[in-house]
Design a protein around this motif. Sequence first.
Motif, PDB file in Angstrom:
ATOM      1  N   ALA A  75       0.678  -1.131   0.148  1.00  0.00           N
ATOM      2  CA  ALA A  75      -0.035   0.023  -0.012  1.00  0.00           C
ATOM      3  C   ALA A  75       0.826   1.172   0.093  1.00  0.00           C
ATOM      4  O   ALA A  75       0.370   2.232  -0.071  1.00  0.00           O
ATOM      5  CB  ALA A  75      -1.100   0.053   1.275  1.00  0.00           C
ATOM      6  N   ALA A  76       2.107   1.084  -0.052  1.00  0.00           N
ATOM      7  CA  ALA A  76       2.932   2.336   0.202  1.00  0.00           C
ATOM      8  C   ALA A  76       4.353   2.452  -0.564  1.00  0.00           C
ATOM      9  O   ALA A  76       4.821   1.157  -0.493  1.00  0.00           O
ATOM     10  CB  ALA A  76       3.418   2.714   1.766  1.00  0.00           C
ATOM     11  N   THR A  77       4.734   3.275  -1.273  1.00  0.00           N
ATOM     12  CA  THR A  77       5.980   3.314  -1.831  1.00  0.00           C
ATOM     13  C   THR A  77       6.771   4.643  -1.435  1.00  0.00           C
ATOM     14  O   THR A  77       6.114   5.689  -1.528  1.00  0.00           O
ATOM     15  CB  THR A  77       5.875   3.093  -3.384  1.00  0.00           C
ATOM     16  OG1 THR A  77       5.151   1.829  -3.650  1.00  0.00           O
ATOM     17  CG2 THR A  77       7.149   3.326  -3.964  1.00  0.00           C
ATOM     18  N   LEU A  78       7.880   4.576  -1.432  1.00  0.00           N
ATOM     19  CA  LEU A  78       8.992   5.632  -1.310  1.00  0.00           C
ATOM     20  C   LEU A  78       9.788   5.966  -2.670  1.00  0.00           C
ATOM     21  O   LEU A  78      10.313   4.819  -2.829  1.00  0.00           O
ATOM     22  CB  LEU A  78       9.734   5.707  -0.162  1.00  0.00           C
ATOM     23  CG  LEU A  78      10.727   6.727   0.348  1.00  0.00           C
ATOM     24  CD1 LEU A  78      10.171   8.118   0.340  1.00  0.00           C
ATOM     25  CD2 LEU A  78      11.745   6.495   1.567  1.00  0.00           C
ATOM     26  N   ILE A  79       9.624   6.752  -3.159  1.00  0.00           N
ATOM     27  CA  ILE A  79      10.371   6.989  -4.468  1.00  0.00           C
ATOM     28  C   ILE A  79      11.504   7.968  -4.352  1.00  0.00           C
ATOM     29  O   ILE A  79      11.313   9.172  -3.884  1.00  0.00           O
ATOM     30  CB  ILE A  79       9.428   7.522  -5.606  1.00  0.00           C
ATOM     31  CG1 ILE A  79       8.468   6.177  -6.054  1.00  0.00           C
ATOM     32  CG2 ILE A  79       9.964   7.942  -6.826  1.00  0.00           C
ATOM     33  CD1 ILE A  79       7.372   6.467  -6.986  1.00  0.00           C
ATOM     34  N   ASP A  80      12.637   7.840  -4.924  1.00  0.00           N
ATOM     35  CA  ASP A  80      13.716   8.792  -5.072  1.00  0.00           C
ATOM     36  C   ASP A  80      13.612   9.220  -6.338  1.00  0.00           C
ATOM     37  O   ASP A  80      13.967   8.522  -7.423  1.00  0.00           O
ATOM     38  CB  ASP A  80      14.968   8.048  -4.756  1.00  0.00           C
ATOM     39  CG  ASP A  80      16.255   8.938  -4.702  1.00  0.00           C
ATOM     40  OD1 ASP A  80      16.074  10.024  -5.217  1.00  0.00           O
ATOM     41  OD2 ASP A  80      17.263   8.452  -4.164  1.00  0.00           O
ATOM     42  N   GLY A  81      13.584  10.581  -6.509  1.00  0.00           N
ATOM     43  CA  GLY A  81      13.316  11.249  -7.551  1.00  0.00           C
ATOM     44  C   GLY A  81      14.785  11.775  -8.342  1.00  0.00           C
ATOM     45  O   GLY A  81      14.579  11.995  -9.778  1.00  0.00           O
ATOM     46  N   ASP A  82      15.806  11.223  -7.872  1.00  0.00           N
ATOM     47  CA  ASP A  82      17.139  11.593  -8.273  1.00  0.00           C
ATOM     48  C   ASP A  82      17.513  13.090  -8.827  1.00  0.00           C
ATOM     49  O   ASP A  82      18.142  13.344  -9.721  1.00  0.00           O
ATOM     50  CB  ASP A  82      17.362  10.746  -9.562  1.00  0.00           C
ATOM     51  CG  ASP A  82      18.986  10.796 -10.024  1.00  0.00           C
ATOM     52  OD1 ASP A  82      20.062  10.953  -9.193  1.00  0.00           O
ATOM     53  OD2 ASP A  82      19.096  10.401 -11.188  1.00  0.00           O
ATOM     54  N   ASP A  83      16.786  13.907  -8.270  1.00  0.00           N
ATOM     55  CA  ASP A  83      16.873  15.415  -8.615  1.00  0.00           C
ATOM     56  C   ASP A  83      16.344  15.843  -9.990  1.00  0.00           C
ATOM     57  O   ASP A  83      16.883  16.745 -10.434  1.00  0.00           O
ATOM     58  CB  ASP A  83      18.381  15.761  -8.217  1.00  0.00           C
ATOM     59  CG  ASP A  83      18.832  15.828  -6.707  1.00  0.00           C
ATOM     60  OD1 ASP A  83      18.035  16.188  -5.793  1.00  0.00           O
ATOM     61  OD2 ASP A  83      19.727  15.435  -6.612  1.00  0.00           O
ATOM     62  N   GLY A  84      15.350  14.896 -10.348  1.00  0.00           N
ATOM     63  CA  GLY A  84      14.796  15.128 -11.715  1.00  0.00           C
ATOM     64  C   GLY A  84      14.029  16.157 -11.735  1.00  0.00           C
ATOM     65  O   GLY A  84      13.349  16.875 -10.849  1.00  0.00           O
ATOM     66  N   ALA A 107      -3.210   3.204  -2.405  1.00  0.00           N
ATOM     67  CA  ALA A 107      -1.869   3.156  -2.343  1.00  0.00           C
ATOM     68  C   ALA A 107      -1.283   4.633  -1.944  1.00  0.00           C
ATOM     69  O   ALA A 107      -2.187   5.815  -2.298  1.00  0.00           O
ATOM     70  CB  ALA A 107      -1.319   3.143  -3.866  1.00  0.00           C
ATOM     71  N   ASN A 108      -0.329   4.672  -1.268  1.00  0.00           N
ATOM     72  CA  ASN A 108       0.253   6.252  -0.901  1.00  0.00           C
ATOM     73  C   ASN A 108       1.694   6.197  -1.398  1.00  0.00           C
ATOM     74  O   ASN A 108       2.525   5.118  -1.325  1.00  0.00           O
ATOM     75  CB  ASN A 108       0.305   6.035   0.703  1.00  0.00           C
ATOM     76  CG  ASN A 108      -1.009   5.899   1.102  1.00  0.00           C
ATOM     77  OD1 ASN A 108      -1.851   7.243   1.392  1.00  0.00           O
ATOM     78  ND2 ASN A 108      -1.558   4.775   1.699  1.00  0.00           N
ATOM     79  N   ILE A 109       2.260   7.129  -1.868  1.00  0.00           N
ATOM     80  CA  ILE A 109       3.120   7.553  -2.490  1.00  0.00           C
ATOM     81  C   ILE A 109       3.961   8.866  -2.252  1.00  0.00           C
ATOM     82  O   ILE A 109       3.504   9.928  -2.211  1.00  0.00           O
ATOM     83  CB  ILE A 109       3.245   7.350  -4.285  1.00  0.00           C
ATOM     84  CG1 ILE A 109       2.417   6.420  -4.936  1.00  0.00           C
ATOM     85  CG2 ILE A 109       4.726   7.309  -4.768  1.00  0.00           C
ATOM     86  CD1 ILE A 109       2.972   4.929  -4.634  1.00  0.00           C
ATOM     87  N   ALA A 110       5.307   8.507  -1.417  1.00  0.00           N
ATOM     88  CA  ALA A 110       5.809   9.566  -1.326  1.00  0.00           C
ATOM     89  C   ALA A 110       7.157   9.720  -1.997  1.00  0.00           C
ATOM     90  O   ALA A 110       7.594   8.651  -2.374  1.00  0.00           O
ATOM     91  CB  ALA A 110       6.411   9.345   0.421  1.00  0.00           C
ATOM     92  N   VAL A 111       7.581  10.934  -2.258  1.00  0.00           N
ATOM     93  CA  VAL A 111       8.727  11.266  -3.122  1.00  0.00           C
ATOM     94  C   VAL A 111       9.617  12.202  -2.516  1.00  0.00           C
ATOM     95  O   VAL A 111       9.159  13.333  -1.902  1.00  0.00           O
ATOM     96  CB  VAL A 111       7.915  11.921  -4.499  1.00  0.00           C
ATOM     97  CG1 VAL A 111       9.256  12.193  -5.385  1.00  0.00           C
ATOM     98  CG2 VAL A 111       7.050  10.784  -5.095  1.00  0.00           C
ATOM     99  N   THR A 112      10.854  11.998  -2.500  1.00  0.00           N
ATOM    100  CA  THR A 112      11.998  12.627  -2.052  1.00  0.00           C
ATOM    101  C   THR A 112      12.892  12.898  -3.162  1.00  0.00           C
ATOM    102  O   THR A 112      12.863  12.561  -4.344  1.00  0.00           O
ATOM    103  CB  THR A 112      12.929  11.846  -1.114  1.00  0.00           C
ATOM    104  OG1 THR A 112      13.665  12.731  -0.416  1.00  0.00           O
ATOM    105  CG2 THR A 112      13.625  10.725  -1.327  1.00  0.00           C
TER     106      THR A 112
END
Length: 348
Positions: A75-84, A107-112
């Motif tokens: 139900a959850a994903t943490l995404i690394d955006g690679d400074d894009g 679903a819950n999606i967090a982005v860093t």
Amino acid sequence: MKFYPDQLVSFVSDVLQTVDLSVANSYIVAESLVSANVRGVDSHGVTRVPIYIKRLKHGIVTPNPDVKMIKETNAATLIDGDDGMGQIVAEKAVSEGVKKAKEHGSANIAVTRSTHFGAAGYFVKKALEEDVIAFAMSNAPANMAPWGGVTPYFGTNPYSYGIPASKHFPIVFDMATSVVARGKIISAEQRGEDIPEGWAIDKKGRATTDAKEALEGTVLPFGGPKGYAMAAMIDIMSGVLSGAGFGPRVRHIYGDYEAPQNVGHFFQFIDVNAFMPAAQFKQRVDQMIEEIKETTKAENVEEIFLPGEIESRTELERKQHGFDIGKEVYEALNETGKECGVNIEEYH
């Protein structure tokens, strides 16, 4: 200068490719920006192209990011955006979120490690095509003081949600937590125009209608303490929870070319079919829309609109008849195009 959407998308895409974006990634960004113009949200449209190009040339934005899922459950994903570019990162987040929602109901999606991603409503609209209710939020550079203060701590921290309908336009709500998006003050300053009182205060905390003074001061939260509270919640979800920057740790898109922004986003997705058949749900939404529009109108009100309805009507009009981007924006795009070896006059 008048353009049709596909003309402007082609120009912006070609400009972005000169700073190493792939064809596919350049179109993701271009279509997001032009979509904002098409819906009448010009502050989040192609006016941002010059600053995007400048940041890409400074090497603080990754043109073709390696967007990775770094932590994941059903139900959850943490995404690394690679400074894009934020649009490229958010596109991946929406794709992943819709897929998970279809599999697990929500679903819950967090982005860093992302950057400015334009209009949040653009991304929730993508989920609606799959009968998925969507929420999107992002933090932003500190331009708004906590309620009662004068020191900027929060960004204008946008929040958007989208609800699919059947016969009617989908309900798409998209707002900044400030009285007005800072981009509108930037646009007013570029045009040499004053802003309405109540939009911002200067650096000493005094009300101002001068756009330049407002940009040196702080925008005001909508609804006073209510907007401040929402901005705080969005920063917690987008920045604190994701591991991205938060508060003044999110770097400014303008004037700060030393390091990546480290913006954070947060998305939620709900599959309508997890609760009832999508056709039934959309019929019920249609019923609600019709009942709202048939309620008694106040004096001098001709029509009651649903969130996003005016923008959807503008979108239909501008897609059919084109639209004028304004002299100042045209000149800025023309100059940026020349710097990149792309002639804007060839696109209309």
